[in-house]
Design a protein around this motif. Structure first.
Motif, PDB file in Angstrom:
ATOM      1  N   PRO A  53      -4.864  -9.138  -5.141  1.00 14.79           N
ATOM      2  CA  PRO A  53      -4.485  -7.850  -4.844  1.00 14.79           C
ATOM      3  C   PRO A  53      -3.928  -7.451  -3.387  1.00 14.79           C
ATOM      4  O   PRO A  53      -2.947  -6.668  -3.201  1.00 14.79           O
ATOM      5  N   TRP A  54      -4.409  -8.310  -2.328  1.00 14.15           N
ATOM      6  CA  TRP A  54      -3.712  -8.040  -1.092  1.00 14.15           C
ATOM      7  C   TRP A  54      -2.400  -8.665  -0.889  1.00 14.15           C
ATOM      8  O   TRP A  54      -1.532  -7.661  -0.382  1.00 14.15           O
ATOM      9  N   LEU A  55      -2.191  -9.805  -1.538  1.00 13.12           N
ATOM     10  CA  LEU A  55      -0.878 -10.415  -1.429  1.00 13.12           C
ATOM     11  C   LEU A  55       0.114  -9.411  -2.352  1.00 13.12           C
ATOM     12  O   LEU A  55       1.341  -9.234  -1.938  1.00 13.12           O
ATOM     13  N   SER A  56      -0.397  -8.821  -3.468  1.00 11.64           N
ATOM     14  CA  SER A  56       0.389  -8.345  -4.324  1.00 11.64           C
ATOM     15  C   SER A  56       0.982  -6.669  -3.569  1.00 11.64           C
ATOM     16  O   SER A  56       1.946  -6.375  -3.919  1.00 11.64           O
ATOM     17  N   ALA A  57       0.012  -6.244  -3.011  1.00 14.43           N
ATOM     18  CA  ALA A  57       0.305  -5.116  -2.067  1.00 14.43           C
ATOM     19  C   ALA A  57       1.189  -5.257  -1.018  1.00 14.43           C
ATOM     20  O   ALA A  57       2.285  -4.476  -0.915  1.00 14.43           O
ATOM     21  N   LEU A  58       1.225  -6.475  -0.393  1.00 15.52           N
ATOM     22  CA  LEU A  58       1.962  -6.897   0.557  1.00 15.52           C
ATOM     23  C   LEU A  58       3.579  -7.018   0.136  1.00 15.52           C
ATOM     24  O   LEU A  58       4.607  -6.467   0.607  1.00 15.52           O
ATOM     25  N   ALA A  59       3.417  -7.748  -1.132  1.00 16.75           N
ATOM     26  CA  ALA A  59       5.086  -7.955  -1.676  1.00 16.75           C
ATOM     27  C   ALA A  59       5.614  -6.582  -2.125  1.00 16.75           C
ATOM     28  O   ALA A  59       6.942  -6.594  -1.967  1.00 16.75           O
ATOM     29  N   LEU A  60       4.633  -5.598  -2.579  1.00 16.84           N
ATOM     30  CA  LEU A  60       5.171  -4.264  -2.906  1.00 16.84           C
ATOM     31  C   LEU A  60       5.745  -3.355  -1.873  1.00 16.84           C
ATOM     32  O   LEU A  60       6.604  -2.903  -2.049  1.00 16.84           O
ATOM     33  N   MET A  61       4.896  -3.766  -0.757  1.00 15.31           N
ATOM     34  CA  MET A  61       5.430  -2.927   0.464  1.00 15.31           C
ATOM     35  C   MET A  61       6.586  -3.352   0.869  1.00 15.31           C
ATOM     36  O   MET A  61       7.595  -2.544   1.334  1.00 15.31           O
ATOM     37  N   ALA A 132      -4.625  -2.332 -10.165  1.00 19.91           N
ATOM     38  CA  ALA A 132      -3.197  -2.191 -10.340  1.00 19.91           C
ATOM     39  C   ALA A 132      -2.684  -0.857  -9.523  1.00 19.91           C
ATOM     40  O   ALA A 132      -1.676  -0.925  -8.686  1.00 19.91           O
ATOM     41  N   VAL A 133      -3.344   0.085  -9.764  1.00 22.27           N
ATOM     42  CA  VAL A 133      -3.020   1.616  -9.284  1.00 22.27           C
ATOM     43  C   VAL A 133      -3.340   1.552  -7.640  1.00 22.27           C
ATOM     44  O   VAL A 133      -2.467   1.825  -6.841  1.00 22.27           O
ATOM     45  N   ALA A 134      -4.584   0.895  -7.341  1.00 26.39           N
ATOM     46  CA  ALA A 134      -4.527   0.791  -5.982  1.00 26.39           C
ATOM     47  C   ALA A 134      -3.846   0.032  -5.110  1.00 26.39           C
ATOM     48  O   ALA A 134      -3.511   0.438  -4.031  1.00 26.39           O
ATOM     49  N   CYS A 135      -3.567  -1.212  -5.588  1.00 27.11           N
ATOM     50  CA  CYS A 135      -2.506  -1.974  -4.969  1.00 27.11           C
ATOM     51  C   CYS A 135      -1.234  -1.484  -4.890  1.00 27.11           C
ATOM     52  O   CYS A 135      -0.366  -1.520  -4.023  1.00 27.11           O
ATOM     53  N   GLY A 136      -0.884  -0.571  -5.746  1.00 24.74           N
ATOM     54  CA  GLY A 136       0.446   0.278  -5.919  1.00 24.74           C
ATOM     55  C   GLY A 136       0.563   1.230  -4.881  1.00 24.74           C
ATOM     56  O   GLY A 136       1.572   1.407  -4.311  1.00 24.74           O
ATOM     57  N   ALA A 137      -0.641   1.980  -4.625  1.00 21.29           N
ATOM     58  CA  ALA A 137      -0.715   2.911  -3.748  1.00 21.29           C
ATOM     59  C   ALA A 137      -0.765   2.316  -2.138  1.00 21.29           C
ATOM     60  O   ALA A 137      -0.218   2.646  -1.274  1.00 21.29           O
ATOM     61  N   ALA A 138      -1.426   1.107  -2.196  1.00 19.72           N
ATOM     62  CA  ALA A 138      -1.284   0.484  -0.781  1.00 19.72           C
ATOM     63  C   ALA A 138      -0.055  -0.288  -0.517  1.00 19.72           C
ATOM     64  O   ALA A 138       0.260  -0.040   0.692  1.00 19.72           O
ATOM     65  N   GLY A 139       0.860  -0.504  -1.526  1.00 18.79           N
ATOM     66  CA  GLY A 139       2.255  -1.084  -1.085  1.00 18.79           C
ATOM     67  C   GLY A 139       2.866   0.142  -0.861  1.00 18.79           C
ATOM     68  O   GLY A 139       3.920   0.237   0.280  1.00 18.79           O
ATOM     69  N   LEU A 140       2.741   1.319  -1.636  1.00 12.75           N
ATOM     70  CA  LEU A 140       3.464   2.467  -1.249  1.00 12.75           C
ATOM     71  C   LEU A 140       3.335   3.098   0.249  1.00 12.75           C
ATOM     72  O   LEU A 140       4.186   3.316   1.111  1.00 12.75           O
ATOM     73  N   LEU A 141       2.181   3.203   0.533  1.00 13.58           N
ATOM     74  CA  LEU A 141       1.679   3.658   1.828  1.00 13.58           C
ATOM     75  C   LEU A 141       1.910   2.888   2.946  1.00 13.58           C
ATOM     76  O   LEU A 141       2.089   3.225   3.992  1.00 13.58           O
ATOM     77  N   GLY A 142       1.589   1.288   2.741  1.00 12.75           N
ATOM     78  CA  GLY A 142       2.210   0.349   3.672  1.00 12.75           C
ATOM     79  C   GLY A 142       3.681   0.641   4.145  1.00 12.75           C
ATOM     80  O   GLY A 142       4.183   0.569   5.362  1.00 12.75           O
ATOM     81  N   ALA A 143       4.664   0.739   2.965  1.00  8.99           N
ATOM     82  CA  ALA A 143       5.955   1.043   3.519  1.00  8.99           C
ATOM     83  C   ALA A 143       6.344   2.233   4.202  1.00  8.99           C
ATOM     84  O   ALA A 143       7.005   2.540   4.911  1.00  8.99           O
ATOM     85  N   VAL A 144       5.623   3.435   3.853  1.00  4.02           N
ATOM     86  CA  VAL A 144       5.666   4.686   4.465  1.00  4.02           C
ATOM     87  C   VAL A 144       5.199   4.517   5.915  1.00  4.02           C
ATOM     88  O   VAL A 144       6.001   5.007   6.810  1.00  4.02           O
ATOM     89  N   ARG A 145       4.209   3.989   6.085  1.00  3.66           N
ATOM     90  CA  ARG A 145       3.629   3.478   7.443  1.00  3.66           C
ATOM     91  C   ARG A 145       4.942   2.644   8.448  1.00  3.66           C
ATOM     92  O   ARG A 145       4.936   2.986   9.379  1.00  3.66           O
ATOM     93  N   TRP A 146       5.294   1.659   7.591  1.00  4.22           N
ATOM     94  CA  TRP A 146       6.397   0.968   8.170  1.00  4.22           C
ATOM     95  C   TRP A 146       7.468   1.869   8.718  1.00  4.22           C
ATOM     96  O   TRP A 146       7.951   1.495   9.592  1.00  4.22           O
TER      97      TRP A 146
END
Length: 237
Positions: A53-61, A132-146
């Motif tokens: 989950p963590w690695l997938s969220a980072l990849a999506l971010m 999957a939804v939580a990881c998608g939200a993590a990736g999206l919000l991580g990109a927004v924070r970036w």
């Protein structure tokens, strides 16, 4: 050189449509999102189910960062943002639509990986969908924070390091995006219910979506003081 294209819609929908046009004009970020789909499948296949989950969220971010160019411009150029008849929160919400749609499609495509389709930890459909939804939200919000992080201020006192003088804010800017993605995925890594991650994503999304910072608060306080002074002057007269 590009060919100018006529926009569509009125209000915030016009900004959303511009993001769609920009994505069709420069579709290379879609390749990054497609590559990010493979991340959870690869992690589950090689036995990294606990960290998937963590690695997938980072990849999506990292894949969604190029799709938030408009958000970066509006966050860094406050004078341009003031020309729109919308609040900061409304502008940011409009900028979230296209990357959010990509993150939702990504979550649909990676749900089978978290369900144990290619090996790893088997999970029921509901639990895997929540992850999957939580990881998608993590990736999206991580990109927004970036994209919304403030630029490094080189005018502050420098901090002595082994690599030389460095502004203190540079250290925190290196972690931008990664901190949000990690925070949201921590409950999943601790084998808690994905609803905890979704709740954290909701809170972080409200904070990032509001777009309030100290400068905005100071401006609002200044405007309120000016209005108060005008009211006092009227009462005296």
């Amino acid at each position: 050189h590009v060919r100018p294209a006529r926009g569509r819609g009125v209000g915030l929908s016009a900004l959303v449509w511009r993001d769609v046009q920009r994505l069709f004009r420069f579709p290379q970020p879609l390749l990054g999102v497609a590559a990010a789909v493979l991340a959870p499948y690869a992690c589950e296949a090689v036995g990294l189910s606990s960290m998937a989950p963590w690695l997938s969220a980072l990849a999506l971010m990292l894949a969604l960062v190029p799709t938030l160019g408009a958000l970066r411009v509006l966050s860094r150029t406050r004078g341009l943002a003031r020309t729109f008849p919308f609040s900061t929160g409304q502008l940011r919400m409009a900028s979230f639509v296209v990357p959010g749609a990509l993150a939702f499609v990504w979550a649909l495509l990676v749900a089978p990986a978290f369900a144990g389709l290619v090996g790893g930890t088997p999970r029921d459909t509901l639990h895997a969908s929540g992850i999957a939804v939580a990881c998608g939200a993590a990736g999206l919000l991580g990109a927004v924070r970036w994209q919304t992080a403030k630029p490094v201020d080189f005018g502050v006192p420098m901090m002595a390091t082994a690599a030389g003088a460095m502004p203190p804010t540079l250290v925190f800017n290196l972690l931008r995006g990664f901190d949000v993605a990690t925070l949201i995925t921590v409950p999943i890594l601790l084998n808690l219910d994905p609803m905890w991650s979704l709740g954290l994503a909701l809170v972080v999304g409200l904070i990032l979506g509001a777009g309030m910072n100290t400068d905005d608060l100071q401006e609002q306080a200044k405007a309120q003081r000016e209005e108060l002074e005008v009211e006092r002057a009227k009462r005296r007269n």
